[in-house]
Design a protein around this motif. Structure first.
Motif, PDB file in Angstrom:
ATOM      1  N   UNK A 173       0.884  -1.393   0.034  1.00  0.00           N
ATOM      2  CA  UNK A 173      -0.308   0.353   0.262  1.00  0.00           C
ATOM      3  C   UNK A 173       0.974   1.361   0.194  1.00  0.00           C
ATOM      4  N   UNK A 174       2.259   0.836   0.617  1.00  0.00           N
ATOM      5  CA  UNK A 174       3.002   2.469   0.690  1.00  0.00           C
ATOM      6  C   UNK A 174       3.569   2.666  -0.703  1.00  0.00           C
ATOM      7  N   UNK A 175       3.726   1.914  -1.313  1.00  0.00           N
ATOM      8  CA  UNK A 175       4.828   2.226  -2.383  1.00  0.00           C
ATOM      9  C   UNK A 175       4.614   3.422  -3.781  1.00  0.00           C
ATOM     10  N   UNK A 192       2.971   0.412   9.245  1.00  0.00           N
ATOM     11  CA  UNK A 192       3.691  -0.862   9.352  1.00  0.00           C
ATOM     12  C   UNK A 192       4.850  -0.352  10.400  1.00  0.00           C
ATOM     13  N   UNK A 193       5.506  -0.232  10.743  1.00  0.00           N
ATOM     14  CA  UNK A 193       6.796   0.012  11.701  1.00  0.00           C
ATOM     15  C   UNK A 193       7.821   0.621  10.294  1.00  0.00           C
ATOM     16  N   UNK A 194       7.607  -0.418   9.736  1.00  0.00           N
ATOM     17  CA  UNK A 194       8.469  -0.403   7.983  1.00  0.00           C
ATOM     18  C   UNK A 194       8.511   0.118   7.681  1.00  0.00           C
ATOM     19  N   UNK A 195       7.497   0.544   6.816  1.00  0.00           N
ATOM     20  CA  UNK A 195       6.634   1.953   6.095  1.00  0.00           C
ATOM     21  C   UNK A 195       6.925   2.622   6.880  1.00  0.00           C
ATOM     22  N   UNK A 330      15.177  -3.727   8.193  1.00  0.00           N
ATOM     23  CA  UNK A 330      14.253  -3.461   7.445  1.00  0.00           C
ATOM     24  C   UNK A 330      14.128  -3.732   5.892  1.00  0.00           C
ATOM     25  N   UNK A 331      12.763  -3.552   5.779  1.00  0.00           N
ATOM     26  CA  UNK A 331      12.791  -2.405   3.582  1.00  0.00           C
ATOM     27  C   UNK A 331      13.860  -3.051   3.121  1.00  0.00           C
ATOM     28  N   UNK A 332      14.178  -4.764   3.465  1.00  0.00           N
ATOM     29  CA  UNK A 332      15.023  -5.338   1.990  1.00  0.00           C
ATOM     30  C   UNK A 332      15.042  -6.461   2.089  1.00  0.00           C
ATOM     31  N   UNK A 333      15.549  -7.264   1.420  1.00  0.00           N
ATOM     32  CA  UNK A 333      15.053  -9.089   1.320  1.00  0.00           C
ATOM     33  C   UNK A 333      16.283  -9.685   1.731  1.00  0.00           C
ATOM     34  N   UNK A 364      14.182  -8.570  17.214  1.00  0.00           N
ATOM     35  CA  UNK A 364      12.618  -9.196  15.325  1.00  0.00           C
ATOM     36  C   UNK A 364      11.859 -10.471  16.285  1.00  0.00           C
ATOM     37  N   UNK A 365      10.580  -9.833  15.606  1.00  0.00           N
ATOM     38  CA  UNK A 365       9.607 -10.585  16.488  1.00  0.00           C
ATOM     39  C   UNK A 365       8.827 -10.239  16.689  1.00  0.00           C
ATOM     40  N   UNK A 366       6.966 -10.564  17.310  1.00  0.00           N
ATOM     41  CA  UNK A 366       5.688  -9.845  16.774  1.00  0.00           C
ATOM     42  C   UNK A 366       5.531  -9.096  15.797  1.00  0.00           C
ATOM     43  N   UNK A 367       5.010  -7.741  16.258  1.00  0.00           N
ATOM     44  CA  UNK A 367       4.807  -6.811  15.555  1.00  0.00           C
ATOM     45  C   UNK A 367       6.484  -6.079  14.415  1.00  0.00           C
ATOM     46  N   UNK A 368       7.522  -6.537  14.559  1.00  0.00           N
ATOM     47  CA  UNK A 368       8.205  -5.692  13.710  1.00  0.00           C
ATOM     48  C   UNK A 368       9.008  -6.846  13.181  1.00  0.00           C
ATOM     49  N   UNK A 369       7.594  -7.468  11.800  1.00  0.00           N
ATOM     50  CA  UNK A 369       8.153  -8.517  11.163  1.00  0.00           C
ATOM     51  C   UNK A 369       9.243  -8.365  10.062  1.00  0.00           C
TER      52      UNK A 369
END
Ligand code: PEP
Ligand code: MG
Length: 607
Positions: A173-175, A192-195, A330-333, A364-369
């Protein structure tokens, strides 16, 4: 006219929706006022690139569609449940619309057609949904009916549901965040936190979302970026339209959509007052953080992304009390290797010129996916309660190669300035002992290779953020070099309230006596051993709570940088004896409401 019956029954009358001034209330997250045009991320047609699938993949694709339908249904139900808090006329208009969406997500030509296109035309689910929606819309618009506006509205509704499905199918959604116009107020159902980490504070004037809780990581990120923000603002994304003017007050937790002259005037006055207050607080930067009776209180900064570094210097922080290293992942593959981490830490430790940096290993974990990790540890993380699963140090001990790389990078950077290492989500002393063993092993390996390290290894500390850790703090203290009390998770786990969940946000209360007793117990366990202890949860950045924390014996607080001036102002107005007396009084109470009142009264008097 030949239209599907389901779609026809999905045609509620809507009049005047989204045209009047509307004030919505949410959770105040980051102070500041924004006046600007709404940029609603759910508005743009979420057009995914056309995609076909391999002949054997139709079943899997239908599965994707089914999951997106289930998620969309959940979102629509949530919106419906919250209608009651909207103004009456908005309720009247939205209710039938949401009912229609609900129907369309059960059994409709849209879903049937999309499923058929997947199987017969071998289209990806999002392409099938888009094609089917366009076909239905074309049929509706071609109908012989005098009510052209009604036809357009119905076609629009089919497209709207298709957009929701596409967004959920592509999960991007945030592209479009890079297209947010300068000075806009970003509106989304959820961030999300990453967004949030991708937001540019020089570009975005304010953020408001339907979902979210006060101390979730999205909230923390927004505070860190200093973007005026309101989360948990039910019904917002339904009520707002891209381009609407809005006044957002992050301190009050309000969003006024399409403000009239009076609301605009109030907003402008609040904006000016906020700027004046900021300038006044900036003058505190050079003043010491010391109580009226001469007790020093160390005020440190929490850092979530490197972009905050200049803010930290401006705020006059005494080092970094919590570096959340999740930003690196975050935000990386892929995963950052040891060298990449070393580079990143160098850029933080170096410029701090000798002020300490407490680097927390990956929580890592929980909402910090984090996707790259999720791929590798999916089987562990996808349990029913991720927050109670393989989070923080638990995951690192299961994947020691991650911990080793991170320890090595931190140890290497320790020659550039004082650092400490912090373990998240500890519940038993054994976890600290195991982590220490790895820590020392990594140090020995580096030394053997001739890598320069400080003579004494940096201290290895523990986050006290679960009730288990707090109540076993005396035992954990024997394994740890310092404590950092994480009141965000401590409150979440003690009260069984998800810190990022809007529905239970009213129950999330770090001032609950159960939470305070745990903070007190852990603090006293550390003080008895003369072991350094700090608070680094969001509580530390709330000036009103400072008297209580000082009264409990704490002298080091770590918070988002923008909170430091206000907290310093409070510290400079207090006497430690008064704080200790006040804390004793608070700790005698068992009623959370009474504690709130006492804290407000004391804070008010001191401010
Ligand atoms: C906490 O839980 O209070 C904390 C500081 O850690 P985080 O917010 O990163 O979970
Ligand atoms: Mg935590």
């Amino acid at each position: 006219m030949k239209t599907d019956r389901t779609e026809k029954s999905e045609a509620p009358k809507r009049v005047g929706r989204r045209t009047r001034e509307a004030t919505l209330h949410g959770i105040p997250i980051a102070p500041g006022v924004a006046i600007g045009a709404v940029y609603d991320t759910s508005e743009p047609p979420a057009e995914a690139p056309r995609r076909t699938i391999a002949p054997g993949a139709a079943e899997e694709e239908r599965g994707r569609l089914a999951a997106a339908v289930a998620l969309s249904r959940k979102q629509v139900t949530k919106l419906k449940n919250r209608l009651s808090i909207l103004p009456e006329e908005a309720q009247e208009e939205l209710e039938p619309l949401l009912d229609a969406y609900g129907l369309m997500l059960r059994d409709s030509r849209l879903l049937r057609g999309a499923r058929r296109r997947i199987a017969e035309e071998l289209l990806a689910a999002e392409t099938a949904v888009q094609d089917e929606a366009e076909a239905i819309a074309a049929t509706i618009l071609a109908a012989r009916d005098d009510d052209k506006a009604g036809l357009r509205r119905r076609a629009g509704e089919v497209r709207e549901i298709a957009r929701r499905l596409t967004r959920n199918l592509t999960a991007t959604p945030f592209r479009s965040l890079k297209d947010v116009p300068q000075g806009a107020i970003l509106v989304a159902e959820e961030l999300t936190p990453a967004d949030a980490a991708l937001l540019d504070p020089t570009r975005i004037a304010g953020v408001a979302t339907d979902e979210g809780g006060a101390d979730g990581h999205t909230a923390i990120m927004l505070r860190a970026l200093g973007i005026p923000s309101v989360l948990g603002c039910h019904g917002l994304s339904e009520a707002a339209r891209r381009g609407d003017e809005a006044v957002l007050d992050g301190g009050l937790g309000t969003v006024v959509l399409r403000p009239g002259a009076e609301a605009l005037e109030t907003g402008r006055a609040a904006l000016a007052a906020y700027a004046k207050e900021k300038a006044r607080l900036a003058k505190l930067r050079r003043l010491p953080s010391i109580t009226l009776d001469g007790e020093e209180v160390e005020l440190q900064a929490n850092l979530e992304i490197p972009a905050e570094l200049p803010l930290i210097a401006q705020a006059g922080a005494q080092g970094i009390g919590l570096l959340r290293t999740e930003f690196l992942f975050m935000n990386r593959e892929d995963l950052p290797d040891e060298d990449a981490q070393f580079e990143a830490y160098s850029q933080i430790v170096g410029p701090l010129a000798g002020d300490g940096v407490t680097i927390r290993v990956l929580d890592w974990g929980g909402e910090k996916d984090i996707q790259a990790l999720a791929d590798g540890v999916e089987t562990y993380h996808s349990g029913p309660n991720p927050a109670l699963g393989l989070r923080g140090v638990r995951m690192l001990l299961k994947r020691p190669e991650l911990l080793e790389a991170q320890f090595a990078a931190i140890l290497r950077v320790a020659t550039q300035g004082p650092v400490r290492v912090l373990l998240p989500m500890v519940t038993v002393p054994e976890e600290v002992a195991q982590a220490r063993e790895i820590y020392e092993r990594v140090a020995r390996r580096l030394r053997r290779k001739g890598t320069p390290l400080p003579e004494r290894l940096p201290p290895l500390g523990v986050m006290i953020e679960t009730p288990g850790a707090a109540l076993a703090a005396d035992a954990i203290a024997l394994e740890a070099d310092f404590f950092a009390i994480g009141t965000n998770d401590l409150a979440m786990y003690t009260l069984a309230v998800d810190r990022a969940e809007t529905e239970v946000a009213h129950l999330y209360d770090p001032l609950h006596p159960a939470v305070l007793r745990l903070v007190q117990f852990a603090t006293e366990a550390a003080l008895r051993l003369r072991m350094p202890v700090s608070v680094c949860g969001e509580m530390a950045g709330n000036p009103r709570l400072v008297p209580l924390l000082l009264g409990l014996g704490l002298r080091t607080l770590s918070m988002n940088a923008s909170a430091i001036p206000r907290v310093k102002q409070m510290v400079r107005s207090l006497k430690i004896d008064d704080c200790a007396r006040f804390a004793r009084r608070v700790m005698e109470q068992s009623d959370p409401k009474r504690i709130q009142e006492l804290v407000m009264e004391f804070g008010e008097a001191a401010a």
